[in-house]
Design an enzyme around this catalytic site. Structure first.
Site, short mmCIF file in Angstrom:
data_model
loop_
_atom_site.label_atom_id
_atom_site.label_comp_id
_atom_site.label_asym_id
_atom_site.label_seq_id
_atom_site.Cartn_x
_atom_site.Cartn_y
_atom_site.Cartn_z
CE LYS A 129 -5.19 -6.13 -4.96
NZ LYS A 129 -4.79 -5.37 -3.51
NE ARG A 148 2.79 -8.23 0.70
CZ ARG A 148 1.98 -7.69 -0.04
NH1 ARG A 148 0.95 -8.12 -0.44
NH2 ARG A 148 2.06 -6.40 -0.23
NE ARG A 180 4.91 -6.57 -3.18
CZ ARG A 180 3.56 -6.60 -3.46
NH1 ARG A 180 2.82 -7.71 -3.64
NH2 ARG A 180 3.05 -5.39 -3.82
NE ARG A 232 -3.17 -1.97 -9.17
CZ ARG A 232 -2.47 -2.55 -8.05
NH1 ARG A 232 -2.48 -1.95 -7.14
NH2 ARG A 232 -2.28 -3.90 -8.20
NE ARG A 256 2.24 -1.10 -2.50
CZ ARG A 256 2.45 -2.15 -1.76
NH1 ARG A 256 3.39 -2.18 -0.96
NH2 ARG A 256 1.51 -3.43 -1.80
P1 AP5 Z 1 -1.90 -10.11 0.21
O1 AP5 Z 1 -2.83 -11.44 -0.25
O2 AP5 Z 1 -0.58 -10.28 -0.56
O3 AP5 Z 1 -2.57 -8.81 -0.23
P2 AP5 Z 1 -2.73 -7.94 -1.60
O4 AP5 Z 1 -4.20 -7.63 -1.48
O5 AP5 Z 1 -2.49 -8.91 -2.54
O6 AP5 Z 1 -1.75 -6.92 -1.79
P3 AP5 Z 1 -0.50 -6.26 -2.48
O7 AP5 Z 1 0.19 -5.53 -1.68
O8 AP5 Z 1 -0.12 -7.43 -3.48
O9 AP5 Z 1 -1.57 -5.25 -3.45
P4 AP5 Z 1 -0.96 -4.36 -4.12
O10 AP5 Z 1 -2.10 -4.21 -5.07
O11 AP5 Z 1 -0.51 -3.18 -3.44
O12 AP5 Z 1 0.28 -4.81 -4.99
P5 AP5 Z 1 0.25 -5.59 -6.49
O13 AP5 Z 1 1.37 -6.51 -6.32
O14 AP5 Z 1 -0.83 -5.86 -6.92
O15 AP5 Z 1 -2.03 -10.02 1.88
C1 AP5 Z 1 -1.12 -8.86 2.44
C2 AP5 Z 1 -0.85 -9.58 3.53
O16 AP5 Z 1 -1.79 -9.83 4.77
C3 AP5 Z 1 -0.02 -10.78 3.60
O17 AP5 Z 1 1.12 -10.87 4.83
C4 AP5 Z 1 -1.06 -11.83 4.03
O18 AP5 Z 1 -0.39 -13.13 4.65
C5 AP5 Z 1 -1.93 -11.03 4.95
N1 AP5 Z 1 -3.42 -11.50 5.10
C6 AP5 Z 1 -4.05 -11.80 4.16
N2 AP5 Z 1 -5.29 -12.06 4.34
C7 AP5 Z 1 -5.52 -11.88 5.54
C8 AP5 Z 1 -6.33 -11.94 6.76
N3 AP5 Z 1 -7.59 -12.36 6.30
N4 AP5 Z 1 -6.12 -11.75 8.01
C9 AP5 Z 1 -4.92 -11.52 8.18
N5 AP5 Z 1 -3.79 -11.20 7.50
C10 AP5 Z 1 -4.18 -11.50 6.03
O19 AP5 Z 1 0.89 -4.37 -7.33
C11 AP5 Z 1 2.42 -3.67 -7.05
C12 AP5 Z 1 2.42 -2.38 -7.75
O20 AP5 Z 1 2.29 -2.95 -9.10
C13 AP5 Z 1 1.44 -1.38 -7.60
O21 AP5 Z 1 1.82 -0.80 -6.58
C14 AP5 Z 1 1.83 -0.65 -8.93
O22 AP5 Z 1 2.87 0.00 -9.10
C15 AP5 Z 1 1.96 -1.88 -10.05
N6 AP5 Z 1 0.85 -2.31 -10.42
C16 AP5 Z 1 0.02 -3.49 -10.40
N7 AP5 Z 1 -0.80 -3.61 -11.02
C17 AP5 Z 1 -1.06 -2.53 -11.65
C18 AP5 Z 1 -2.30 -1.77 -12.46
N8 AP5 Z 1 -3.28 -2.48 -12.91
N9 AP5 Z 1 -2.09 -0.54 -12.88
C19 AP5 Z 1 -0.58 0.16 -12.60
N10 AP5 Z 1 -0.13 -0.22 -12.01
C20 AP5 Z 1 -0.09 -1.46 -11.32
MG MG Z 2 -1.20 -9.02 -4.28
#
Ligand code: AP5
Ligand code: MG
Ligand code: ZN
Length: 204
Positions: A11, A120, A151, A86, A162
């Site tokens: 994402k 990552r 992270r 989410r 997660r």
């Molecule tokens: P990346 O693009 O970083 O993936 P992402 O989908 O953004 O993954 P996140 O881990 O950020 O998602 P998340 O939903 O768990 O975390 P968030 O920060 O939102 O890519 C991942 C890896 O893959 C990288 O190394 C990249 O280089 C690689 N990659 C990408 N595309 C690729 C491809 N095509 N091929 C190969 N490799 C590739 O949330 C974190 C925490 O915050 C949550 O756990 C929760 O506690 C809290 N939180 C956030 N939002 C909410 C909400 N709405 N409600 C409640 N709690 C929330």
């Molecule tokens: Mg992200």
């Protein structure tokens, strides 16, 4: 526009490109929480307890942050939400303060996600994601020169939690948006450029 997808689906990676192309702000609730944690704000203190365990931050806290952010002037002509909503409750709340035009679900097989996250590295300054497999030992961001960090929630045990929470609380949103005719699915198990090309096709 809303980006759905499991943790590690790409994402954030795609959001950077989409927002550059469409010139809309990238609103990642995860990034907002991490910034608050770093700055030791009251929200950061609350959020840290949940994020470090791989749990969701309570809906009430998260919804209020997004409501205030979407009211800022730069969102007037559109925005990209990454990681919000989410839960179904968050999606219902979002309907009260904004109108979603399209939801893109980035689909990646679960068995690939663990490796994506444990490998990552994230830019401390701009949030851009990298993967150790493609960094060739580089330790700085090619966009802004910031340091790349691991992270705190990208360790195997937290990643597994997660993924469990995603399946239980976020997957129902796929059906929720499908029923509203807003959902577009994109294969996220392709090289980054190809995923981006698929997204652009869908947006046309
Ligand atoms: P990346 O693009 O970083 O993936 P992402 O989908 O953004 O993954 P996140 O881990 O950020 O998602 P998340 O939903 O768990 O975390 P968030 O920060 O939102 O890519 C991942 C890896 O893959 C990288 O190394 C990249 O280089 C690689 N990659 C990408 N595309 C690729 C491809 N095509 N091929 C190969 N490799 C590739 O949330 C974190 C925490 O915050 C949550 O756990 C929760 O506690 C809290 N939180 C956030 N939002 C909410 C909400 N709405 N409600 C409640 N709690 C929330
Ligand atoms: Mg992200
Ligand atoms: Zn950077």
């Amino acid at each position: 526009m809303v980006l759905l997808g499991a943790p590690g689906a790409g994402k954030g990676t795609q959001a950077f490109r989409i927002c550059e192309k469409l010139n809309v702000p990238h609103i990642s609730t995860g990034d907002i929480f991490r910034k608050n944690i770093k700055e030791l704000t009251p929200i950061g203190v609350i959020a840290k307890g949940y994020i470090d365990k791989g749990e969701l931050v309570p809906d009430s806290v998260t919804e209020e942050i997004v409501r205030l952010r979407l009211a800022e002037p730069d969102c007037k002509n559109g925005y990209l939400l990454d990681g919000f909503p989410r839960t179904v409750a968050q999606a219902v709340a979002l309907e009260r303060f904004s109108k979603v035009d399209v939801v893109i679900d980035i689909d990646v097989p679960t068995e690939k996600l663990l490796r994506r996250m444990t490998g990552r590295r994230v830019c401390e300054k701009c949030g851009q994601s990298y993967h150790v497999d493609f960094l060739n030992g580089k330790t700085t961001c090619s966009e802004c020169g910031g340091s790349l960090i691991h992270r705190a929630d990208d360790v195997e045990e937290t990643v597994n939690e997660r993924l469990r929470v995603y399946a239980e609380k976020t997957m129902p949103l796929v059906q929720f948006y499908q029923d509203k005719g807003l959902l577009k699915r994109v294969n996220g198990d392709l090289p980054t450029d190809e995923v981006f090309a698929e997204i652009l096709k869908v947006l046309e």
